[in-house]
Design an enzyme around this catalytic site. Structure first.
Site, PDB file in Angstrom:
ATOM      1  N   CYS A  89      31.976  63.139  77.636  1.00 32.44           N
ATOM      2  CA  CYS A  89      30.557  62.856  77.893  1.00 32.44           C
ATOM      3  C   CYS A  89      29.742  62.686  76.622  1.00 32.44           C
ATOM      4  O   CYS A  89      29.020  61.698  76.465  1.00 32.44           O
ATOM      5  CB  CYS A  89      29.953  63.917  78.804  1.00 32.44           C
ATOM      6  SG  CYS A  89      29.845  65.577  78.095  1.00 32.44           S
ATOM      7  N   HIS A 141      27.298  69.345  79.969  1.00 31.51           N
ATOM      8  CA  HIS A 141      27.670  67.977  80.354  1.00 31.51           C
ATOM      9  C   HIS A 141      26.433  67.115  80.224  1.00 31.51           C
ATOM     10  O   HIS A 141      25.302  67.591  80.362  1.00 31.51           O
ATOM     11  CB  HIS A 141      28.210  67.940  81.786  1.00 31.51           C
ATOM     12  CG  HIS A 141      28.721  66.596  82.185  1.00 31.51           C
ATOM     13  ND1 HIS A 141      29.831  66.023  81.612  1.00 31.51           N
ATOM     14  CD2 HIS A 141      28.254  65.697  83.084  1.00 31.51           C
ATOM     15  CE1 HIS A 141      30.037  64.823  82.154  1.00 31.51           C
ATOM     16  NE2 HIS A 141      29.090  64.607  83.047  1.00 31.51           N
ATOM     17  N   HIS A 153      28.046  58.403  83.030  1.00 29.68           N
ATOM     18  CA  HIS A 153      28.627  59.499  82.262  1.00 29.68           C
ATOM     19  C   HIS A 153      30.144  59.384  82.256  1.00 29.68           C
ATOM     20  O   HIS A 153      30.732  58.573  82.975  1.00 29.68           O
ATOM     21  CB  HIS A 153      28.189  60.854  82.840  1.00 29.68           C
ATOM     22  CG  HIS A 153      28.726  61.141  84.203  1.00 29.68           C
ATOM     23  ND1 HIS A 153      29.397  62.289  84.514  1.00 29.68           N
ATOM     24  CD2 HIS A 153      28.700  60.418  85.356  1.00 29.68           C
ATOM     25  CE1 HIS A 153      29.753  62.274  85.785  1.00 29.68           C
ATOM     26  NE2 HIS A 153      29.341  61.151  86.322  1.00 29.68           N
TER      27      HIS A 153
END
Length: 185
Positions: A89, A141, A153
């Site tokens: 990510c 994240h 993502h």
């Protein structure tokens, strides 16, 4: 003949409690001042703050979205920071920002969060960043907001860069904040 003890006899009422009280009074009246912040060694809070990251071109946010969309279906790889090897990510975000602007972000979601300006979810614009608590720690994240309540993502599950909705049953309760890469008035 009476023996005298090798130690002085205790007077009634002069037990260990009185000695402690006298020691405390002497210590309280001491002329040595307590340590001040300037005398303390520098700790983690004393580190100078990193300057906030700022894109210098008003077209960069839209270019970031377009570049990120070009990475759809790129494979996931923990620690990955380029499409050929795979992306995680923060690797995806830092790669995209560097390709578009020439500026480098850290390869760590929490560090990117520290370097960018917080905004409310209502202020999100395409090219802003969204953060989630997916590993029982803040900013574990992240993704790039693309508009219309969606973000792109690089998730580890199902292993490829993809688009999700912020209202997704998994991500909505884990939403941890939004941040921007541009200086706004």
């Amino acid at each position: 003949m009476a023996q005298t003890p090798p130690y002085p006899r205790r007077r009634p009422g002069a037990g260990p409690g009185v000695a402690f009280l006298l020691a405390a009074l002497v210590a309280a009246c001491s002329s040595v001042p307590p340590p001040t912040e300037s005398r303390l060694p520098p700790g983690p809070a004393a580190r100078p703050a990193q300057p906030l990251f700022a894109l210098d071109d008003p077209d960069h946010p839209q270019e970031i979205v377009m570049f990120a969309l070009g990475l759809l279906d790129t494979g996931y790889r923990f620690g990955g920071r380029n499409p050929e090897a795979g992306l995680d990510c923060s690797g995806m975000v830092s790669y995209v920002v560097e390709q578009v602007s020439g500026q480098r972000l850290p390869h760590n979601a929490a560090q990117i969060a520290e370097r960018t300006r917080p905004i409310s979810q209502a202020e999100l614009s395409p090219g802003d960043l969204v953060f989630f608590n997916t590993a029982r720690r803040p900013h574990s994240h992240m993704g790039i907001y693309i508009g219309d309540g969606r973000f792109i993502h690089a998730p580890s599950s199902r292993g490829a860069v993809r688009i999700e909705k912020l209202s997704n049953a998994y991500f909505a309760p884990r939403f941890d904040g939004a941040r921007t890469l541009i200086a706004r008035d």
